[in-house]
Design a protein around this motif. Structure first.
Motif, PDB file in Angstrom:
ATOM      1  N   ASP A 145       2.731 -17.394   0.240  1.00 17.42           N
ATOM      2  CA  ASP A 145       2.159 -16.478  -0.975  1.00 17.42           C
ATOM      3  C   ASP A 145       1.176 -15.283  -0.859  1.00 17.42           C
ATOM      4  OD1 ASP A 145       3.010 -18.655  -2.297  1.00 17.42           O
ATOM      5  OD2 ASP A 145       1.483 -19.892  -1.924  1.00 17.42           O
ATOM      6  N   TRP A 146       1.349 -15.168  -0.022  1.00 15.41           N
ATOM      7  CA  TRP A 146       0.708 -13.320   0.315  1.00 15.41           C
ATOM      8  C   TRP A 146       1.000 -12.493  -0.409  1.00 15.41           C
ATOM      9  CZ3 TRP A 146       0.594  -8.513   2.376  1.00 15.41           C
ATOM     10  CH2 TRP A 146       0.058  -7.589   2.957  1.00 15.41           C
ATOM     11  N   HIS A 147       0.167 -11.345  -1.099  1.00 13.94           N
ATOM     12  CA  HIS A 147       0.678  -9.965  -1.587  1.00 13.94           C
ATOM     13  C   HIS A 147      -0.297  -8.866  -1.313  1.00 13.94           C
ATOM     14  CE1 HIS A 147      -0.668 -12.233  -5.334  1.00 13.94           C
ATOM     15  NE2 HIS A 147      -1.128 -10.833  -5.698  1.00 13.94           N
ATOM     16  N   THR A 148       0.247  -7.934  -1.850  1.00 15.77           N
ATOM     17  CA  THR A 148      -0.295  -7.084  -1.045  1.00 15.77           C
ATOM     18  C   THR A 148      -0.222  -5.190  -2.815  1.00 15.77           C
ATOM     19  OG1 THR A 148      -1.910  -4.853  -0.525  1.00 15.77           O
ATOM     20  CG2 THR A 148       0.285  -5.465   0.352  1.00 15.77           C
ATOM     21  N   ARG A 149      -0.946  -4.936  -3.070  1.00 20.35           N
ATOM     22  CA  ARG A 149      -0.220  -3.392  -3.810  1.00 20.35           C
ATOM     23  C   ARG A 149      -1.488  -2.145  -3.187  1.00 20.35           C
ATOM     24  NH1 ARG A 149      -2.880  -6.966  -8.524  1.00 20.35           N
ATOM     25  NH2 ARG A 149      -0.922  -7.563  -8.759  1.00 20.35           N
ATOM     26  N   SER A 150      -0.626  -1.391  -3.657  1.00 23.13           N
ATOM     27  CA  SER A 150      -1.576   0.281  -3.675  1.00 23.13           C
ATOM     28  C   SER A 150      -0.492   0.638  -4.144  1.00 23.13           C
ATOM     29  CB  SER A 150      -1.283   0.451  -2.359  1.00 23.13           C
ATOM     30  OG  SER A 150      -2.035   1.870  -1.381  1.00 23.13           O
ATOM     31  N   ASP A 151      -1.288   2.204  -4.269  1.00 26.23           N
ATOM     32  CA  ASP A 151      -0.295   3.171  -4.657  1.00 26.23           C
ATOM     33  C   ASP A 151       0.713   4.489  -3.417  1.00 26.23           C
ATOM     34  OD1 ASP A 151      -1.207   3.580  -7.567  1.00 26.23           O
ATOM     35  OD2 ASP A 151      -2.546   4.655  -7.145  1.00 26.23           O
ATOM     36  N   SER A 152      -0.214   4.101  -2.333  1.00 20.65           N
ATOM     37  CA  SER A 152       0.555   4.222  -0.939  1.00 20.65           C
ATOM     38  C   SER A 152       1.256   3.256  -0.215  1.00 20.65           C
ATOM     39  CB  SER A 152      -0.664   4.656   0.029  1.00 20.65           C
ATOM     40  OG  SER A 152      -0.122   4.919   1.895  1.00 20.65           O
ATOM     41  N   GLU A 153       2.426   4.121   0.244  1.00 22.64           N
ATOM     42  CA  GLU A 153       3.265   2.922   0.933  1.00 22.64           C
ATOM     43  C   GLU A 153       3.016   2.028   2.008  1.00 22.64           C
ATOM     44  OE1 GLU A 153       7.837   3.489   2.720  1.00 22.64           O
ATOM     45  OE2 GLU A 153       7.647   3.093   0.549  1.00 22.64           O
ATOM     46  N   ALA A 154       2.823   3.841   2.867  1.00 21.65           N
ATOM     47  CA  ALA A 154       1.592   3.905   3.811  1.00 21.65           C
ATOM     48  C   ALA A 154       1.135   2.906   4.169  1.00 21.65           C
ATOM     49  CB  ALA A 154       1.676   4.644   4.344  1.00 21.65           C
ATOM     50  N   GLU A 155      -0.040   2.219   3.109  1.00 23.07           N
ATOM     51  CA  GLU A 155      -0.954   1.122   3.290  1.00 23.07           C
ATOM     52  C   GLU A 155      -0.637   0.600   2.768  1.00 23.07           C
ATOM     53  OE1 GLU A 155      -5.078   0.335   3.027  1.00 23.07           O
ATOM     54  OE2 GLU A 155      -4.034   1.718   3.576  1.00 23.07           O
ATOM     55  N   ILE A 156       0.475  -0.302   2.253  1.00 29.22           N
ATOM     56  CA  ILE A 156       1.380  -1.021   2.262  1.00 29.22           C
ATOM     57  C   ILE A 156       1.711  -1.871   3.521  1.00 29.22           C
ATOM     58  CG2 ILE A 156       3.153  -2.841   1.372  1.00 29.22           C
ATOM     59  CD1 ILE A 156       2.548  -1.002  -1.144  1.00 29.22           C
TER      60      ILE A 156
ATOM     61  N   HIS B 215       5.403  -8.696  -1.847  1.00 27.07           N
ATOM     62  CA  HIS B 215       5.075 -10.306  -1.463  1.00 27.07           C
ATOM     63  C   HIS B 215       6.315 -10.500  -0.484  1.00 27.07           C
ATOM     64  CE1 HIS B 215       3.667 -10.710  -5.269  1.00 27.07           C
ATOM     65  NE2 HIS B 215       4.307  -9.486  -5.851  1.00 27.07           N
ATOM     66  N   CYS B 216       4.717 -11.041   0.695  1.00 32.47           N
ATOM     67  CA  CYS B 216       4.971 -11.173   2.260  1.00 32.47           C
ATOM     68  C   CYS B 216       6.386 -12.515   2.172  1.00 32.47           C
ATOM     69  CB  CYS B 216       3.705 -12.242   2.742  1.00 32.47           C
ATOM     70  SG  CYS B 216       4.649 -12.178   3.965  1.00 32.47           S
ATOM     71  N   GLY B 217       6.046 -13.689   0.879  1.00 30.51           N
ATOM     72  CA  GLY B 217       7.332 -14.675   0.474  1.00 30.51           C
ATOM     73  C   GLY B 217       8.605 -13.937   0.330  1.00 30.51           C
ATOM     74  N   THR B 218       8.863 -12.399   0.660  1.00 30.54           N
ATOM     75  CA  THR B 218      10.522 -12.257   0.223  1.00 30.54           C
ATOM     76  C   THR B 218      10.748 -11.924   1.641  1.00 30.54           C
ATOM     77  OG1 THR B 218       9.187  -9.998   0.357  1.00 30.54           O
ATOM     78  CG2 THR B 218      10.220 -10.758  -1.424  1.00 30.54           C
TER      79      THR B 218
ATOM     80  N   ASP C  74      -1.062  -6.094  10.072  1.00 30.46           N
ATOM     81  CA  ASP C  74      -2.031  -7.031   9.729  1.00 30.46           C
ATOM     82  C   ASP C  74      -1.957  -8.064   9.612  1.00 30.46           C
ATOM     83  OD1 ASP C  74      -3.174  -4.583  10.713  1.00 30.46           O
ATOM     84  OD2 ASP C  74      -4.479  -4.722   9.033  1.00 30.46           O
ATOM     85  N   HIS C  75      -1.466  -8.455   8.234  1.00 28.10           N
ATOM     86  CA  HIS C  75      -1.319  -9.996   7.504  1.00 28.10           C
ATOM     87  C   HIS C  75      -0.413 -10.930   8.846  1.00 28.10           C
ATOM     88  CE1 HIS C  75      -0.136 -13.167   5.535  1.00 28.10           C
ATOM     89  NE2 HIS C  75       0.866 -13.258   5.609  1.00 28.10           N
ATOM     90  N   LEU C  76       0.954  -9.939   9.216  1.00 27.17           N
ATOM     91  CA  LEU C  76       1.792 -10.394   9.407  1.00 27.17           C
ATOM     92  C   LEU C  76       1.169 -11.322  11.246  1.00 27.17           C
ATOM     93  CD1 LEU C  76       5.082  -8.508   9.301  1.00 27.17           C
ATOM     94  CD2 LEU C  76       4.879 -10.607   8.459  1.00 27.17           C
ATOM     95  N   ARG C  77       0.399  -9.835  11.498  1.00 28.22           N
ATOM     96  CA  ARG C  77      -0.058  -9.739  13.144  1.00 28.22           C
ATOM     97  C   ARG C  77      -1.381 -11.609  12.797  1.00 28.22           C
ATOM     98  NH1 ARG C  77      -0.273  -4.087  14.196  1.00 28.22           N
ATOM     99  NH2 ARG C  77       1.065  -4.065  15.955  1.00 28.22           N
ATOM    100  N   GLN C  78      -2.002 -11.768  11.672  1.00 23.67           N
ATOM    101  CA  GLN C  78      -3.362 -12.435  11.393  1.00 23.67           C
ATOM    102  C   GLN C  78      -2.620 -14.022  10.880  1.00 23.67           C
ATOM    103  OE1 GLN C  78      -6.706 -10.328   9.454  1.00 23.67           O
ATOM    104  NE2 GLN C  78      -6.501  -8.597  10.720  1.00 23.67           N
ATOM    105  N   THR C  79      -1.261 -13.792  10.219  1.00 29.00           N
ATOM    106  CA  THR C  79      -1.773 -15.064   9.796  1.00 29.00           C
ATOM    107  C   THR C  79      -0.155 -15.769  10.118  1.00 29.00           C
ATOM    108  OG1 THR C  79      -2.469 -14.410   7.458  1.00 29.00           O
ATOM    109  CG2 THR C  79      -0.612 -16.335   6.908  1.00 29.00           C
ATOM    110  N   HIS C  80       0.856 -14.827  10.990  1.00 30.90           N
ATOM    111  CA  HIS C  80       1.874 -15.256  11.036  1.00 30.90           C
ATOM    112  C   HIS C  80       1.990 -15.430  12.986  1.00 30.90           C
ATOM    113  CE1 HIS C  80       3.106 -16.031   7.068  1.00 30.90           C
ATOM    114  NE2 HIS C  80       2.910 -15.032   6.689  1.00 30.90           N
ATOM    115  N   GLY C  81       0.979 -14.816  13.594  1.00 32.83           N
ATOM    116  CA  GLY C  81       1.057 -14.775  14.627  1.00 32.83           C
ATOM    117  C   GLY C  81       2.059 -14.197  15.356  1.00 32.83           C
TER     118      GLY C  81
END
Length: 61
Positions: free
Chosen positions: A14-25, A5-8, A31-38
């Motif tokens: 509020d963005w969050h993601t889930r995957s079986d792979s830590e590398a994918e997360i 959860h990005c909010g942490t 990508d989220h930090l670049r696109q959303t938070h600049g």
């Protein structure tokens, strides 16, 4: 399944993601930090902070 959860890391996000792979997360989170938070430079310390906040889904609140 793992979740992040990005909010942490970025209060109020509020963005969050889930995957079986830590590398994918980590990849999705960077990508989220670049696109959303600049963020243009992602330092190793930021990667470590993301990894530290990844939780197993059954542990997530």
């Amino acid at each position: 399944m793992k979740t992040f959860h990005c909010g942490t890391l970025v209060p109020g996000c509020d963005w969050h993601t889930r995957s079986d792979s830590e590398a994918e997360i980590v990849s999705r989170s960077v990508d989220h930090l670049r696109q959303t938070h600049g963020e243009t430079i992602i330092r190793e310390s930021m990667i470590e902070q993301i990894k530290a906040r990844i939780q197993d889904e059954q542990d997530a609140a």
